[in-house]
Design an enzyme around this catalytic site. Structure first.
Site, PDB file in Angstrom:
ATOM      1  N   MET A  92     -10.341  -5.924  12.352  1.00  0.00           N
ATOM      2  CA  MET A  92     -10.182  -5.743  10.903  1.00  0.00           C
ATOM      3  C   MET A  92      -9.763  -7.034  10.199  1.00  0.00           C
ATOM      4  O   MET A  92      -9.854  -7.143   8.981  1.00  0.00           O
ATOM      5  CB  MET A  92      -9.156  -4.660  10.614  1.00  0.00           C
TER       6      MET A  92
ATOM      7  N   ASN B 130      -5.018   1.917  -1.645  1.00  0.00           N
ATOM      8  CA  ASN B 130      -5.496   0.549  -1.885  1.00  0.00           C
ATOM      9  C   ASN B 130      -6.199   0.409  -3.243  1.00  0.00           C
ATOM     10  O   ASN B 130      -6.622  -0.687  -3.599  1.00  0.00           O
ATOM     11  CB  ASN B 130      -6.417   0.066  -0.749  1.00  0.00           C
TER      12      ASN B 130
ATOM     13  N   GLY C 153      -3.902   0.255  17.794  1.00  0.00           N
ATOM     14  CA  GLY C 153      -2.899   0.213  16.736  1.00  0.00           C
ATOM     15  C   GLY C 153      -2.674   1.599  16.165  1.00  0.00           C
ATOM     16  O   GLY C 153      -3.565   2.460  16.209  1.00  0.00           O
ATOM     17  N   ALA C 154      -1.467   1.812  15.647  1.00  0.00           N
ATOM     18  CA  ALA C 154      -1.141   3.115  15.059  1.00  0.00           C
ATOM     19  C   ALA C 154      -0.296   2.931  13.800  1.00  0.00           C
ATOM     20  O   ALA C 154       0.460   3.807  13.411  1.00  0.00           O
ATOM     21  CB  ALA C 154      -0.407   3.978  16.081  1.00  0.00           C
TER      22      ALA C 154
ATOM     23  N   GLY D 201      -0.235   1.327   9.574  1.00  0.00           N
ATOM     24  CA  GLY D 201      -0.909   1.701   8.337  1.00  0.00           C
ATOM     25  C   GLY D 201      -2.407   1.462   8.386  1.00  0.00           C
ATOM     26  O   GLY D 201      -3.194   2.295   7.905  1.00  0.00           O
TER      27      GLY D 201
ATOM     28  N   LYS E 220       0.814  -1.232   0.000  1.00  0.00           N
ATOM     29  CA  LYS E 220       0.000   0.000   0.000  1.00  0.00           C
ATOM     30  C   LYS E 220       0.843   1.276   0.000  1.00  0.00           C
ATOM     31  O   LYS E 220       0.419   2.302  -0.533  1.00  0.00           O
ATOM     32  CB  LYS E 220      -0.972  -0.006   1.181  1.00  0.00           C
TER      33      LYS E 220
HETATM   34  P1  ATR Z   1      -0.493  -2.443   9.396  1.00  0.00           P
HETATM   35  O1  ATR Z   1      -0.338  -1.856   8.035  1.00  0.00           O
HETATM   36  O2  ATR Z   1      -1.197  -3.791   9.439  1.00  0.00           O
HETATM   37  O3  ATR Z   1      -1.107  -1.481  10.376  1.00  0.00           O
HETATM   38  P2  ATR Z   1       2.058  -1.888  10.604  1.00  0.00           P
HETATM   39  O4  ATR Z   1       2.087  -0.522   9.991  1.00  0.00           O
HETATM   40  O5  ATR Z   1       3.304  -2.690  10.665  1.00  0.00           O
HETATM   41  O6  ATR Z   1       0.987  -2.811   9.883  1.00  0.00           O
HETATM   42  O7  ATR Z   1       1.468  -1.719  12.083  1.00  0.00           O
HETATM   43  C1  ATR Z   1       1.243  -2.812  12.930  1.00  0.00           C
HETATM   44  C2  ATR Z   1       0.508  -2.311  14.172  1.00  0.00           C
HETATM   45  O8  ATR Z   1       0.193  -3.444  14.986  1.00  0.00           O
HETATM   46  C3  ATR Z   1       1.307  -1.366  15.041  1.00  0.00           C
HETATM   47  O9  ATR Z   1       0.402  -0.481  15.662  1.00  0.00           O
HETATM   48  C4  ATR Z   1       1.951  -2.330  16.050  1.00  0.00           C
HETATM   49  O10 ATR Z   1       2.339  -1.736  17.258  1.00  0.00           O
HETATM   50  P3  ATR Z   1       3.787  -0.995  17.422  1.00  0.00           P
HETATM   51  O11 ATR Z   1       3.675   0.298  16.666  1.00  0.00           O
HETATM   52  O12 ATR Z   1       3.937  -0.768  18.873  1.00  0.00           O
HETATM   53  O13 ATR Z   1       4.791  -1.948  16.832  1.00  0.00           O
HETATM   54  C5  ATR Z   1       0.779  -3.269  16.268  1.00  0.00           C
HETATM   55  N1  ATR Z   1       1.142  -4.610  16.779  1.00  0.00           N
HETATM   56  C6  ATR Z   1       1.745  -5.620  16.112  1.00  0.00           C
HETATM   57  N2  ATR Z   1       1.839  -6.721  16.892  1.00  0.00           N
HETATM   58  C7  ATR Z   1       1.280  -6.402  18.088  1.00  0.00           C
HETATM   59  C8  ATR Z   1       1.048  -7.115  19.304  1.00  0.00           C
HETATM   60  N3  ATR Z   1       1.434  -8.388  19.462  1.00  0.00           N
HETATM   61  N4  ATR Z   1       0.422  -6.460  20.307  1.00  0.00           N
HETATM   62  C9  ATR Z   1       0.040  -5.177  20.168  1.00  0.00           C
HETATM   63  N5  ATR Z   1       0.206  -4.449  19.043  1.00  0.00           N
HETATM   64  C10 ATR Z   1       0.824  -5.051  18.011  1.00  0.00           C
END
Ligand code: ATR
Length: 299
Positions: free
Chosen positions: A244, A104, A143-144, A146, A83
């Site tokens: 999601m 997307n 989450g923060a 993408g 993306k």
């Molecule tokens: P996406 O595009 O799916 O959002 P990404 O940009 O890599 O993928 O973001 C993954 C998100 O999932 C982030 O918010 C990540 O938290 P961090 O910023 O602290 O890394 C979160 N995440 C991934 N695994 C996690 C877990 N086991 N518990 C909590 N948050 C998680």
């Protein structure tokens, strides 16, 4: 027309004379439900089109997409992990794609590649179709990354009372709040960041939420972003928990069910974001029924 090679993902436009050809691009892509969804939309609206799959190697997204368009392809849906590449590739971005930081949906017009992001609109429409009130609601977005960024703008535009972004690392959550600060102000939404740990603290999180959306990648490794203490603060039986991820009852959804809350996976969001992409490509006046396609997928 040359014969279809064995490893062809049934996407090369020259193989489909008389049809407008579209595709979903991701890696991996074999699991994608997008071809089924778009083929059903095409049948419903009598569009002469074919929808296939593209699986570029990481690093080859731009090359594959340019070649698809150069050989007559009309549009592409983009999924993990491309993306951001799609956003970088597009010559023209819609305002919501700019804000979402990701694309997307791609299409070509007069030799220029356009990029949009329909994920947030898809989430909002699925929530509304499920009878979830967003206006005036207290929302927790987990989450923060993408996925969270893609839906933040459209959620704020629905004017909830409050939107809290909670993430493992505070930096990313703070960044997201900074990025959408103006949008939140314009829509009079109380908009703040938290760490996931702060959700355990009853002083910082005194009230449960009407809507909790999981946009973290935790479900992919069968984990939930919420600890047991956080669960008892954020959910009450009137809460709605939305993951999601689709196709399974995730650990996050199970936590909500144990608290008596209602839950949903993200299949409806997938169908609704596809519907928006389809209407961008084929014209807003074509008639499709996303909810009936969703029912078929669930059957
Ligand atoms: P996406 O595009 O799916 O959002 P990404 O940009 O890599 O993928 O973001 C993954 C998100 O999932 C982030 O918010 C990540 O938290 P961090 O910023 O602290 O890394 C979160 N995440 C991934 N695994 C996690 C877990 N086991 N518990 C909590 N948050 C998680």
């Amino acid at each position: 027309m040359r014969p279809i090679p064995a490893n062809d993902l049934h996407t090369e436009p020259s193989h489909f004379p008389g049809l407008d050809v579209y595709a979903v691009a991701g890696n991996p892509i074999s699991h994608s439900k997008s071809p089924t969804i778009h083929q059903r939309f095409a049948e419903q609206s009598l569009q002469a089109m074919h929808y296939g799959r593209l699986q570029p190697s990481v690093g080859e997204f731009a090359k594959v997409v340019k070649s698809f368009f150069a050989t007559g392809g009309k549009g592409i849906n983009v999924t993990v992990p491309f993306k951001l590449d799609a956003q970088a590739l597009a010559d023209v971005l819609t305002p919501r794609a700019k804000l979402a930081g990701a694309v997307n949906t791609l299409w070509i017009k007069e030799g220029r590649i356009y990029g949009d992001n329909t994920d947030g609109a898809g989430l909002v429409r699925d929530l509304l179709a499920q009878g979830i009130q967003i206006r005036g609601a207290r929302i927790l977005l987990l989450g923060a990354g993408g996925a969270a960024r893609g839906v933040t703008g459209p959620l704020l535009e629905q004017e909830p009372t409050q939107l809290i972004i909670a993430n493992r690392s505070s930096t990313k959550a703070d960044e997201l709040v900074g990025l959408f600060h103006e949008v939140a102000k314009n829509h009079e939404v109380q908009f703040e960041s938290r760490t996931l740990l702060e959700l355990e603290d009853q002083i910082k999180t005194p009230l449960a939420f009407d809507l909790v959306i999981n946009a973290t990648a935790a479900g992919l490794s069968d984990q939930s972003p919420l600890t047991a203490d956080a669960v008892s603060h954020v959910f009450v039986p009137s809460s709605f928990a939305y993951d999601m991820v689709y196709g399974k009852t995730t650990a996050f959804m199970q936590q909500a069910l144990h608290r008596g809350a209602r839950v949903s996976d993200g299949l409806g969001m997938l169908v609704e974001q596809a519907a928006d992409a389809f209407l961008i490509w084929r014209g807003a006046d074509v008639s499709i029924n996303p909810r009936s396609v969703l029912s078929e997928l669930r059957a």
